[in-house]
Design a protein around this motif. Structure first.
Motif, PDB file in Angstrom:
ATOM      1  N   SER A  22     121.242 -49.777 -74.420  1.00 39.26           N
ATOM      2  CA  SER A  22     122.557 -49.472 -73.885  1.00 39.26           C
ATOM      3  C   SER A  22     123.135 -48.234 -74.557  1.00 39.26           C
ATOM      4  O   SER A  22     122.736 -47.851 -75.661  1.00 39.26           O
ATOM      5  CB  SER A  22     123.511 -50.651 -74.107  1.00 39.26           C
ATOM      6  OG  SER A  22     123.124 -51.766 -73.364  1.00 39.26           O
ATOM      7  N   THR A  24     125.708 -46.580 -76.688  1.00 39.28           N
ATOM      8  CA  THR A  24     126.611 -47.088 -77.729  1.00 39.28           C
ATOM      9  C   THR A  24     127.145 -45.953 -78.579  1.00 39.28           C
ATOM     10  O   THR A  24     126.607 -44.842 -78.595  1.00 39.28           O
ATOM     11  CB  THR A  24     125.890 -48.090 -78.651  1.00 39.28           C
ATOM     12  OG1 THR A  24     124.790 -47.427 -79.308  1.00 39.28           O
ATOM     13  CG2 THR A  24     125.373 -49.277 -77.871  1.00 39.28           C
ATOM     14  N   VAL A  31     129.153 -50.978 -77.016  1.00 36.39           N
ATOM     15  CA  VAL A  31     128.678 -50.378 -75.777  1.00 36.39           C
ATOM     16  C   VAL A  31     129.823 -49.635 -75.093  1.00 36.39           C
ATOM     17  O   VAL A  31     130.968 -50.087 -75.092  1.00 36.39           O
ATOM     18  CB  VAL A  31     128.123 -51.464 -74.839  1.00 36.39           C
ATOM     19  CG1 VAL A  31     127.683 -50.875 -73.514  1.00 36.39           C
ATOM     20  CG2 VAL A  31     126.958 -52.183 -75.516  1.00 36.39           C
ATOM     21  N   ASP A 138     119.839 -56.498 -76.419  1.00 35.26           N
ATOM     22  CA  ASP A 138     120.581 -55.499 -75.650  1.00 35.26           C
ATOM     23  C   ASP A 138     120.682 -56.012 -74.224  1.00 35.26           C
ATOM     24  O   ASP A 138     119.673 -56.316 -73.587  1.00 35.26           O
ATOM     25  CB  ASP A 138     119.850 -54.154 -75.694  1.00 35.26           C
ATOM     26  CG  ASP A 138     120.700 -53.013 -75.164  1.00 35.26           C
ATOM     27  OD1 ASP A 138     121.402 -53.209 -74.148  1.00 35.26           O
ATOM     28  OD2 ASP A 138     120.656 -51.915 -75.751  1.00 35.26           O
ATOM     29  N   LYS A 330     125.704 -56.003 -79.106  1.00 38.46           N
ATOM     30  CA  LYS A 330     125.530 -55.407 -77.780  1.00 38.46           C
ATOM     31  C   LYS A 330     125.499 -56.455 -76.676  1.00 38.46           C
ATOM     32  O   LYS A 330     126.010 -56.221 -75.567  1.00 38.46           O
ATOM     33  CB  LYS A 330     124.238 -54.572 -77.739  1.00 38.46           C
ATOM     34  CG  LYS A 330     124.272 -53.336 -78.609  1.00 38.46           C
ATOM     35  CD  LYS A 330     122.998 -52.515 -78.429  1.00 38.46           C
ATOM     36  CE  LYS A 330     122.997 -51.286 -79.316  1.00 38.46           C
ATOM     37  NZ  LYS A 330     121.802 -50.445 -79.092  1.00 38.46           N
TER      38      LYS A 330
END
Length: 490
Positions: A22, A24, A31, A138, A330
């Motif tokens: 993701s 981040t 995120v 994730d 996450k």
């Protein structure tokens, strides 16, 4: 990317640069909302099944109460965690993850462990599992993982090779896979299993001090599991066995109880701790952050109507009260958005008005209006915007969470760490948690499940098992009839 591989894109043809991580703020940061690929994957995934839950479709539950026995006033302002002795009504729902609504509840599958506390400050939900960790860390990989547990789009069957293919290519799953195929993978029923908030949450007090927290719910009935043979037998003879066990116990006055415990980590510890405390595939060792018992909950009332009270129940980690917050985990960051999005789709935009979901003990004041299935007075003639000059509800800065320290440039970051980071805790599970019988059953369960996998998939997984422990890799290889001397050398 190989020359013959098609390029992954969004639903509108935009090429995807990274489908593993993701977007981040820094390696441990939260995120970012601008991760349109993650949001598209999540939003599409939430709408793939009509009308049952996409995951956790097979479930059962009961009502009860929570009682605090040790105040956490030094760490949080949340009344539910500071006022010792107060009885807080609650609802619990237990479930399997991958199966359909009519599937057997004795299947080898993680168990959902969702709790809703009806506090005077609003509803507080803890949405976890019967394991302290998960397969992925994730959320961008979550929908892909769940599809490996669902039906093959070509045959509409559920071959096991699909999951082993994914797990072999996602070694962060190894720890949870071992738990799933151990004795703990088929609990007798909800009464006899632990529950965990799994994610790292936060507690904050009036001084603006923050601690990271893990929630644990330890059964007082003792842990009991089914053997693989017993679970398979019950799946055919009594697929609702676990649900009936809980319901019958409550009906007979044998109310199950769980000890509520927490692990606490000072905020600054996360900067230097040897394990990323926001990694959902890792546990916090109890030697570093010991369990602290703070109370217990009891389930003592069965639902009168399953659909109204359990099927329509909606749990979401975004339901927190002042003094309880989130973390840069996450998976948690995405679930804050994903769960409420799924509920609005499945139950309608006014799902919060369904009695089982309503905040019974708190005074609800919003500017939300209209929408399908509005069942209250729609706030009558009250003004429907804010700010206004007519005395409508206003914000309360006193309940604002202290600022969360963030650093880092926006990017799609992998998870730094060597093989020990991936295999260290699984090795502890093999060597120090499981006894000889447990290790043997783990091997046998894996061998039985991997039988339909190709040789390439089997070899890849055996390579992971060898990295956990040579005896583990050798046992699975021999069970599959594979030359262990060649596999070990590879």
């Amino acid at each position: 990317m190989a020359d013959h591989d098609p390029r992954l894109t969004t639903a509108f043809g935009n090429p995807i640069s990274d489908n593993q991580n993701s977007l981040t703020a820094g390696t441990r940061g939260p995120v970012l909302m601008q991760d349109y690929h993650l949001i598209e994957k999540m939003a599409h995934f939430n709408r793939e099944r009509i009308p049952e839950r996409v995951v956790h479709a097979k479930g059962y539950g009961a009502h009860g109460s929570f009682r605090l026995t040790k105040s956490l006033a030094a760490f949080t302002r949340a009344k539910v965690l500071t006022e010792v002795g107060a009885q807080v009504p609650m609802l619990a729902r237990f479930s399997t993850v991958g199966g359909e609504s009519g599937s057997a509840d004795t299947a080898r599958d993680p168990r959902g462990f969702a709790l809703k506390f009806y506090t005077e400050e609003g509803n507080w939900d803890v949405v976890g599992n019967n394991t302290p960790i998960f397969f992925v860390r994730d959320a961008i990989k979550f929908s892909d993982f769940i599809r490996t547990q669902k039906r093959d789009p070509r045959t509409h069957l559920k071959p096991h090779w699909r999951r082993w293919d994914f797990w072999g290519l996602s070694p962060e799953a190894i720890h949870q896979v071992m738990i799933l195929y151990s004795d703990r993978g088929t609990p007798v029923s909800a009464r006899f299993m632990h529950g965990y908030g799994s994610h790292t949450f936060s507690l904050w007090n009036d001084k603006g001090e923050r601690h990271w927290v893990k929630f644990h719910f330890l059964t007082k009935q003792g842990v009991k599991n089914l053997s693989a043979h017993e679970a398979d037998k019950l799946a055919g003879e009594d697929p609702d066995y676990s649900a009936a066990d809980l319901s019958n116990a409550i009906a007979q006055g044998d109310f199950p109880k769980w000890s509520v415990q927490v692990q606490l980590m000072p905020e600054r510890d996360a900067d230097t701790y040897r394990i990323n405390p926001f990694d959902l595939t890792k546990v916090w060792p109890h030697a570093d952050y010991p369990l602290i018992e703070i109370g217990e909950f009891e389930l003592n009332r069965n639902p009168q109507n399953y659909f109204v009270e359990i099927e329509q129940s909606a749990f979401e980690p975004s339901n927190v009260v002042p003094g309880i917050g989130f973390s840069p985990d996450k998976m948690l960051q995405n679930r804050i958005l994903s769960y409420s999005d799924a509920h609005r789709y499945r139950l309608g935009v006014n799902y919060h008005q369904i009695p089982v979901n309503r905040a019974h003990r708190a005074d609800v004041q919003t500017y939300h209006r209209d929408g399908a299935m509005r069942t209250d007075g729609n706030h009558g003639a009250q003004i429907d915007y804010e700010p206004n000059s007519f005395g409508g509800p206003v914000q309360d800065p006193s309940v604002m969470e202290p600022p969360l320290r963030l650093t880092g440039d926006a990017g799609r970051y992998g998870w730094p760490g060597d093989d020990e980071d991936l295999y260290g805790q699984p090795r502890e599970l093999w060597s120090k948690v499981l006894d000889a019988g447990g290790r043997q059953r783990l091997v046998e369960n894996i061998v039985a499940s991997m039988g339909d996998s190709s040789r390439a998939i089997q070899d890849r997984m055996i390579g992971h098992w060898y990295k956990v422990h040579p005896d583990f890799g050798r046992g699975v290889a021999e069970g599959l009839g594979i030359d262990t001397s060649r596999t070990a050398a590879e």
